[in-house]
Design a protein around this motif. Structure first.
Motif, PDB file in Angstrom:
ATOM      1  N   THR A 175       0.817  -1.202   0.000  1.00 20.10           N
ATOM      2  CA  THR A 175       0.000   0.000   0.000  1.00 20.10           C
ATOM      3  C   THR A 175       0.850   1.249   0.000  1.00 20.10           C
ATOM      4  OG1 THR A 175      -1.737  -1.163   1.209  1.00 20.10           O
ATOM      5  CG2 THR A 175      -1.803   1.247   1.254  1.00 20.10           C
ATOM      6  N   ALA A 176       1.906   1.264   0.833  1.00 19.30           N
ATOM      7  CA  ALA A 176       2.754   2.449   0.920  1.00 19.30           C
ATOM      8  C   ALA A 176       3.430   2.736  -0.402  1.00 19.30           C
ATOM      9  CB  ALA A 176       3.799   2.257   2.019  1.00 19.30           C
ATOM     10  N   THR A 177       3.912   1.694  -1.086  1.00 15.37           N
ATOM     11  CA  THR A 177       4.614   1.889  -2.341  1.00 15.37           C
ATOM     12  C   THR A 177       3.676   2.425  -3.416  1.00 15.37           C
ATOM     13  OG1 THR A 177       6.133   0.103  -1.810  1.00 15.37           O
ATOM     14  CG2 THR A 177       5.965   0.732  -4.111  1.00 15.37           C
ATOM     15  N   GLN A 178       2.475   1.876  -3.512  1.00 14.60           N
ATOM     16  CA  GLN A 178       1.556   2.282  -4.554  1.00 14.60           C
ATOM     17  C   GLN A 178       1.063   3.704  -4.374  1.00 14.60           C
ATOM     18  OE1 GLN A 178      -1.410  -0.774  -4.254  1.00 14.60           O
ATOM     19  NE2 GLN A 178      -0.330  -2.145  -5.620  1.00 14.60           N
ATOM     20  N   SER A 179       0.911   4.151  -3.119  1.00 17.65           N
ATOM     21  CA  SER A 179       0.332   5.465  -2.882  1.00 17.65           C
ATOM     22  C   SER A 179       1.379   6.568  -2.859  1.00 17.65           C
ATOM     23  CB  SER A 179      -0.432   5.474  -1.559  1.00 17.65           C
ATOM     24  OG  SER A 179       0.448   5.241  -0.493  1.00 17.65           O
ATOM     25  N   ASN A 180       2.657   6.203  -2.877  1.00 20.38           N
ATOM     26  CA  ASN A 180       3.710   7.200  -2.762  1.00 20.38           C
ATOM     27  C   ASN A 180       4.085   7.720  -4.139  1.00 20.38           C
ATOM     28  OD1 ASN A 180       5.716   8.807  -1.727  1.00 20.38           O
ATOM     29  ND2 ASN A 180       7.243   7.165  -1.775  1.00 20.38           N
ATOM     30  N   SER A 181       3.220   8.584  -4.698  1.00 14.55           N
ATOM     31  CA  SER A 181       3.437   9.100  -6.045  1.00 14.55           C
ATOM     32  C   SER A 181       3.967  10.521  -6.046  1.00 14.55           C
ATOM     33  CB  SER A 181       2.120   9.059  -6.839  1.00 14.55           C
ATOM     34  OG  SER A 181       1.137   9.831  -6.183  1.00 14.55           O
ATOM     35  N   VAL A 182       4.307  11.056  -4.871  1.00 11.03           N
ATOM     36  CA  VAL A 182       4.786  12.421  -4.770  1.00 11.03           C
ATOM     37  C   VAL A 182       6.239  12.491  -5.196  1.00 11.03           C
ATOM     38  CG1 VAL A 182       5.125  14.355  -3.192  1.00 11.03           C
ATOM     39  CG2 VAL A 182       3.254  12.742  -2.803  1.00 11.03           C
ATOM     40  N   PRO A 183       6.634  13.459  -6.080  1.00 14.67           N
ATOM     41  CA  PRO A 183       8.044  13.621  -6.416  1.00 14.67           C
ATOM     42  C   PRO A 183       8.857  13.866  -5.156  1.00 14.67           C
ATOM     43  CG  PRO A 183       6.659  14.929  -7.872  1.00 14.67           C
ATOM     44  CD  PRO A 183       5.764  14.412  -6.788  1.00 14.67           C
ATOM     45  N   GLN A 184       9.822  12.986  -4.893  1.00 16.43           N
ATOM     46  CA  GLN A 184      10.505  13.006  -3.610  1.00 16.43           C
ATOM     47  C   GLN A 184      11.233  14.318  -3.326  1.00 16.43           C
ATOM     48  OE1 GLN A 184      10.592  10.167  -1.151  1.00 16.43           O
ATOM     49  NE2 GLN A 184       8.715  10.249  -2.340  1.00 16.43           N
ATOM     50  N   ALA A 185      11.819  14.942  -4.350  1.00 20.61           N
ATOM     51  CA  ALA A 185      12.588  16.153  -4.118  1.00 20.61           C
ATOM     52  C   ALA A 185      11.724  17.323  -3.681  1.00 20.61           C
ATOM     53  CB  ALA A 185      13.355  16.527  -5.381  1.00 20.61           C
ATOM     54  N   SER A 186      10.402  17.250  -3.975  1.00 23.93           N
ATOM     55  CA  SER A 186       9.525  18.389  -3.696  1.00 23.93           C
ATOM     56  C   SER A 186       8.793  18.275  -2.374  1.00 23.93           C
ATOM     57  CB  SER A 186       8.492  18.533  -4.819  1.00 23.93           C
ATOM     58  OG  SER A 186       7.611  17.418  -4.818  1.00 23.93           O
ATOM     59  N   VAL A 187       8.958  17.173  -1.667  1.00 26.79           N
ATOM     60  CA  VAL A 187       8.150  16.915  -0.486  1.00 26.79           C
ATOM     61  C   VAL A 187       8.772  17.553   0.754  1.00 26.79           C
ATOM     62  CG1 VAL A 187       7.250  15.134   1.051  1.00 26.79           C
ATOM     63  CG2 VAL A 187       7.265  14.748  -1.395  1.00 26.79           C
ATOM     64  N   THR A 188       7.971  18.279   1.500  1.00 27.42           N
ATOM     65  CA  THR A 188       8.306  18.717   2.844  1.00 27.42           C
ATOM     66  C   THR A 188       7.070  18.535   3.709  1.00 27.42           C
ATOM     67  OG1 THR A 188       7.698  20.991   2.314  1.00 27.42           O
ATOM     68  CG2 THR A 188      10.029  20.415   2.093  1.00 27.42           C
ATOM     69  N   ALA A 189       7.259  18.476   5.005  1.00 32.34           N
ATOM     70  CA  ALA A 189       6.119  18.285   5.898  1.00 32.34           C
ATOM     71  C   ALA A 189       5.156  19.461   5.779  1.00 32.34           C
ATOM     72  CB  ALA A 189       6.601  18.148   7.335  1.00 32.34           C
ATOM     73  N   SER A 190       3.855  19.164   5.783  1.00 31.67           N
ATOM     74  CA  SER A 190       2.841  20.213   5.709  1.00 31.67           C
ATOM     75  C   SER A 190       2.822  20.994   7.024  1.00 31.67           C
ATOM     76  CB  SER A 190       1.473  19.597   5.449  1.00 31.67           C
ATOM     77  OG  SER A 190       1.091  18.783   6.544  1.00 31.67           O
ATOM     78  N   PRO A 191       2.241  22.192   7.028  1.00 32.38           N
ATOM     79  CA  PRO A 191       2.132  22.939   8.285  1.00 32.38           C
ATOM     80  C   PRO A 191       1.429  22.109   9.357  1.00 32.38           C
ATOM     81  CG  PRO A 191       1.580  24.352   6.431  1.00 32.38           C
ATOM     82  CD  PRO A 191       1.712  22.961   5.883  1.00 32.38           C
ATOM     83  N   TYR A 192       1.932  22.209  10.573  1.00 36.01           N
ATOM     84  CA  TYR A 192       1.390  21.414  11.672  1.00 36.01           C
ATOM     85  C   TYR A 192      -0.045  21.839  11.983  1.00 36.01           C
ATOM     86  CZ  TYR A 192       1.074  18.977  16.095  1.00 36.01           C
ATOM     87  OH  TYR A 192       0.682  18.141  17.107  1.00 36.01           O
ATOM     88  N   GLY A 227      -2.262  14.862   0.481  1.00 34.95           N
ATOM     89  CA  GLY A 227      -3.652  14.991   0.895  1.00 34.95           C
ATOM     90  C   GLY A 227      -4.372  16.036   0.078  1.00 34.95           C
ATOM     91  N   GLN A 228      -5.621  16.247   0.423  1.00 37.36           N
ATOM     92  CA  GLN A 228      -6.439  17.241  -0.261  1.00 37.36           C
ATOM     93  C   GLN A 228      -5.801  18.626  -0.103  1.00 37.36           C
ATOM     94  OE1 GLN A 228     -10.445  17.498   1.202  1.00 37.36           O
ATOM     95  NE2 GLN A 228     -11.226  18.355  -0.689  1.00 37.36           N
ATOM     96  N   GLY A 229      -5.767  19.375  -1.180  1.00 34.37           N
ATOM     97  CA  GLY A 229      -5.127  20.678  -1.147  1.00 34.37           C
ATOM     98  C   GLY A 229      -3.631  20.626  -1.346  1.00 34.37           C
ATOM     99  N   GLY A 230      -3.095  19.430  -1.633  1.00 37.25           N
ATOM    100  CA  GLY A 230      -1.670  19.293  -1.914  1.00 37.25           C
ATOM    101  C   GLY A 230      -0.774  19.219  -0.697  1.00 37.25           C
ATOM    102  N   VAL A 231      -1.363  19.079   0.512  1.00 36.57           N
ATOM    103  CA  VAL A 231      -0.526  18.995   1.703  1.00 36.57           C
ATOM    104  C   VAL A 231       0.242  17.677   1.704  1.00 36.57           C
ATOM    105  CG1 VAL A 231      -2.048  20.464   3.064  1.00 36.57           C
ATOM    106  CG2 VAL A 231      -2.377  17.985   3.115  1.00 36.57           C
ATOM    107  N   GLN A 232       1.463  17.701   2.212  1.00 38.61           N
ATOM    108  CA  GLN A 232       2.310  16.521   2.251  1.00 38.61           C
ATOM    109  C   GLN A 232       2.320  15.949   3.670  1.00 38.61           C
ATOM    110  OE1 GLN A 232       3.336  15.588  -0.730  1.00 38.61           O
ATOM    111  NE2 GLN A 232       2.374  17.468  -1.456  1.00 38.61           N
ATOM    112  N   MET A 233       2.008  14.654   3.786  1.00 40.02           N
ATOM    113  CA  MET A 233       1.951  13.972   5.075  1.00 40.02           C
ATOM    114  C   MET A 233       2.721  12.664   5.003  1.00 40.02           C
ATOM    115  SD  MET A 233      -0.056  15.772   7.164  1.00 40.02           S
ATOM    116  CE  MET A 233      -0.765  14.609   8.351  1.00 40.02           C
ATOM    117  N   PRO A 234       3.286  12.222   6.126  1.00 39.64           N
ATOM    118  CA  PRO A 234       3.937  10.910   6.124  1.00 39.64           C
ATOM    119  C   PRO A 234       2.942   9.799   5.785  1.00 39.64           C
ATOM    120  CG  PRO A 234       4.545  12.147   8.079  1.00 39.64           C
ATOM    121  CD  PRO A 234       3.409  12.889   7.432  1.00 39.64           C
ATOM    122  N   LYS A 235       3.457   8.751   5.164  1.00 33.58           N
ATOM    123  CA  LYS A 235       2.668   7.558   4.869  1.00 33.58           C
ATOM    124  C   LYS A 235       3.150   6.372   5.703  1.00 33.58           C
ATOM    125  CE  LYS A 235      -0.123   4.752   2.655  1.00 33.58           C
ATOM    126  NZ  LYS A 235      -1.587   4.847   2.816  1.00 33.58           N
TER     127      LYS A 235
END
Length: 203
Positions: A22-39, A170-178
């Motif tokens: 599941t983690a592999t299939q859902s991880n479609s975010v370009p890795q270089a662009s990912v940072t944690a979303s605002p808390y 997530g919705q709105g483009g927020v980046q969250m850990p999987k």
């Protein structure tokens, strides 16, 4: 074991294989662009958790689901069996922690780690998870840590090694850990413990 979620190693391996897929299939975010979303102080999350622990020199294994509800000053957690039954609920406020197992009277304590260790045989690090589930932590120097794929591992102030293995959008483009892996070595006051957390898609 007081908390009836212990499964055979075969079942655990099968569950983890499903988590990894599941983690592999859902991880479609370009890795270089990912940072944690605002808390976010208020958030609802769910997923699966695997626990490998040592208690009095004996190994134990637990796997199941969880639901996490967080608001300012309050955290509610439900632990769910592989058969989708709620096996225990945990409620944490600044004043006290309460753990209620199915069919048993609630237990209360000032320290959630000690309470879960007594009831479940392992400590659920609720205070840490409050940050970890959103890609944050307090590092060994006491500084705020925000995870990213380029900086996805940290040693925490309370002795955990965290790895944010994969991410999701997530919705709105927020980046969250999987996929989060947390490991703690045995000390004079705590036993060895390892957690793997697979989060469901976030909104």
């Amino acid at each position: 074991m007081p908390f009836n979620l212990r499964l055979s190693l075969v079942v655990l391996a099968a569950a983890l294989a499903g988590c990894a897929t599941t983690a592999t299939q859902s991880n479609s975010v370009p890795q270089a662009s990912v940072t944690a979303s605002p808390y976010r102080e208020t958030i609802e999350l769910s997923g699966r958790i695997q626990v490998n622990y040592q208690k009095d020199g004996q190994p134990g294994n637990v796997t199941g689901g969880f639901e996490w509800s967080q608001q300012p000053g309050k955290i509610d957690v439900s632990l769910i069996s592989p058969l989708k039954q709620t096996m225990a609920t945990i409620n944490v406020t600044p004043q006290q922690a309460t753990l209620t197992e199915a069919g048993r009277a609630p237990r209360t304590a000032s320290d959630i780690d000690a309470l879960t260790r007594q009831a479940l045989g392992w400590s659920l690090p609720v205070s840490g998870l409050r940050d970890w589930l959103q890609g944050y932590a307090t590092d060994a120097a006491g500084k705020r840590f925000a995870a990213s794929p380029a900086n996805n591992s940290v040693f925490t102030q309370d002795g955990w090694r965290l790895r944010f293995v994969s991410w999701q959008t997530g919705q709105g483009g927020v980046q969250m850990p999987k996929n989060i892996v947390a490991q703690r070595s045995a000390t004079a006051t705590s036993d060895e413990l390892a957690l793997q957390i697979i989060l469901d898609p976030v909104s």
